[in-house]
Design an enzyme around this catalytic site. Structure first.
Site, short mmCIF file in Angstrom:
data_model
loop_
_atom_site.label_atom_id
_atom_site.label_comp_id
_atom_site.label_asym_id
_atom_site.label_seq_id
_atom_site.Cartn_x
_atom_site.Cartn_y
_atom_site.Cartn_z
N LYS A 152 0.77 -0.86 -0.17
CA LYS A 152 0.17 -0.18 0.22
C LYS A 152 0.99 1.72 0.16
O LYS A 152 2.09 1.11 0.08
CB LYS A 152 -1.45 -0.01 0.91
CG LYS A 152 -1.92 -1.19 1.03
CD LYS A 152 -3.38 -1.23 -0.03
CE LYS A 152 -3.54 -2.56 -0.23
NZ LYS A 152 -4.85 -3.46 0.37
C1 PLP Z 1 -5.40 -4.54 0.47
C2 PLP Z 1 -7.10 -4.44 1.18
C3 PLP Z 1 -7.27 -4.68 1.49
C4 PLP Z 1 -7.18 -5.43 2.89
O1 PLP Z 1 -6.09 -5.11 3.42
P1 PLP Z 1 -5.58 -5.70 4.90
O2 PLP Z 1 -4.54 -4.44 5.78
O3 PLP Z 1 -4.36 -6.07 4.24
O4 PLP Z 1 -6.03 -6.48 5.59
C5 PLP Z 1 -8.89 -4.47 1.62
N1 PLP Z 1 -9.77 -3.65 0.47
C6 PLP Z 1 -8.80 -3.65 -0.41
C7 PLP Z 1 -9.53 -2.86 -1.38
C8 PLP Z 1 -7.50 -3.90 -0.27
O5 PLP Z 1 -7.13 -3.73 -1.64
#
Ligand code: PLP
Length: 387
Positions: free
Chosen positions: A184
């Site tokens: 992210k």
């Molecule tokens: C990465 C992601 C998540 C989950 O995030 P985590 O921190 O790994 O639990 C949820 N929704 C979307 C759209 C994502 O890309």
């Protein structure tokens, strides 16, 4: 051909992050503590939210926010098929029935007109995902929610730093769930944050995230705390550690420079791929916004090629170019194919994108030369496999 493999994403971790983690390790305090509080405060300030709750992941955040809806059997929650499984899985885990509304073909964000068609008397909430870091049309979504008395939950996993009509995602009148997973825009290793204007909701989530203990329970091992505690409800273990927040405070300070570099790379891709007929580059939304460019996701027009998308990605890999898949549509996964009863042709734009999408390498440590290598490799794979 490129000599060294270019991965789809690498986190940007500097000496500041490393030193801060080491400082935590030497301090004798590694789990939830003062650095989590520092990160929470800095995050609230950055996104412009009065309340924020640091968590172990965005999935944890989605789980708690969905639980706070108090869904009854049969209650429906509308979201997009172009998302990570966690968005939909947490609706199921909270006892809800996910309902998928199709996307807009160019931005890949949920289509508000398609949401409208899926609203029933059982609908309780709408969960837009700001796909790739580009904001959904929140004014339209809020108007629809108001009309039908629905809660809005923003899956903002891609949208740290995204702005909608001048306002940061996280500051709107809803609840937003952010992710700090390593791919992210900023990372804490694993981690997440819920941001909201709703004080009562923030309190409820804070209680649920740590065994149902009252809010400042982590202080109980400090001189200022009391070792006794009260359990107010059966809670979870979804707290963020200081070791994670140590990364987060420095990552957040660098976020705007990260987004600048991502934007330069994304603009390069769009210009360089414009002349390639077999590639559809992502479209920008028509209202004022800042795109956080979490992902760069063109669609490969496989109808013009002799190979499918997975083979296309494999050919890129042979040319030392990594890529990602965000996302195979939710209703194409076995569990949701069997349980959601999506009719064939019901979500045509998601079906189209799902079979053609890939995520190109995009991270702040990449150079324009790296991006040039990606474009060259795409052209090579197309030239070798044209119908
Ligand atoms: C990465 C992601 C998540 C989950 O995030 P985590 O921190 O790994 O639990 C949820 N929704 C979307 C759209 C994502 O890309």
């Amino acid at each position: 051909m490129r000599e060294k493999f270019l991965p789809f994403s690498i986190p940007t971790i500097g000496e500041e992050e490393i030193n801060e983690v080491v400082d935590s390790l030497r301090s004798g305090w590694i789990t939830t503590g003062p650095k989590v509080k520092r990160f929470e405060d800095a995050f609230k300030e950055y996104v412009g939210a009065p309340h924020a709750v640091p968590l172990s992941s965005a999935t944890a955040g989605l789980h708690l926010v969905m639980l706070a809806l108090n869904l009854k059997p049969g209650d429906e929650v509308i979201t997009t098929p172009m998302t990570f499984a966690a968005t939909v899985s947490m609706i199921v885990q909270a006892g809800g029935k996910p309902v998928l509304a199709d996307i807009e073909p160019g931005t890949l964000n949920i289509d508000v007109n398609e949401i409208r068609k899926k609203i029933t008397p059982k609908t309780r909430a709408l969960v837009p995902v700001h796909f790739a870091g580009q904001p959904c049309d929140m004014d339209e979504i809020f108007a629809l929610a108001k009309e039908h008395n629905l809660t809005v939950i923003e899956d903002a996993a891609h949208a740290i730093g995204t702005e909608y009509k001048g306002a940061r995602i996280g500051s709107l009148d809803s609840v937003s769930v952010f992710s700090f997973h390593p791919i992210k825009n900023i990372t804490t290793g694993e981690g997440g944050m819920v941001a909201t204007r709703n004080e009562q909701l923030a309190e409820e989530i804070s209680l649920m995230k740590f065994h149902g203990m009252s809010r400042e329970a982590w202080k109980r091992y400090q001189a200022s705390g009391t070792p006794n505690y009260d359990i107010m409800m059966p809670g979870f273990k979804y707290n963020m550690m200081d070791l994670q927040a140590a990364l987060g405070v420095h990552q957040l300070a660098k976020l705007d420079s990260f987004i600048e570099m991502r934007t330069v790379l994304a603009n390069f891709y769009t210009e360089a791929l414009y002349e390639v007929d077999e590639v559809l580059t992502p479209l920008e939304v028509p209202y004022p916004h800042r795109h956080a460019w979490h992902l760069y996701t063109p669609l490969i027009r496989i109808e013009e090629l002799t190979i499918n998308r997975d083979e296309f990605m494999n050919e890129l890999k042979k040319l030392n170019i990594g890529s990602g898949l965000h996302f195979k549509a939710i209703h194409h996964h076995p569990f949701y194919r069997e349980t959601l009863n999506v009719e064939p042709g019901e979500l045509p734009h998601a079906d189209y994108a799902s079979d053609r999408i890939l995520s190109l390498p995009l991270f702040p440590l990449m150079t324009l030369d790296d991006a040039r290598d990606v474009v060259e490799a795409i052209k090579t794979v197309i030239a070798r496999n044209r119908k």
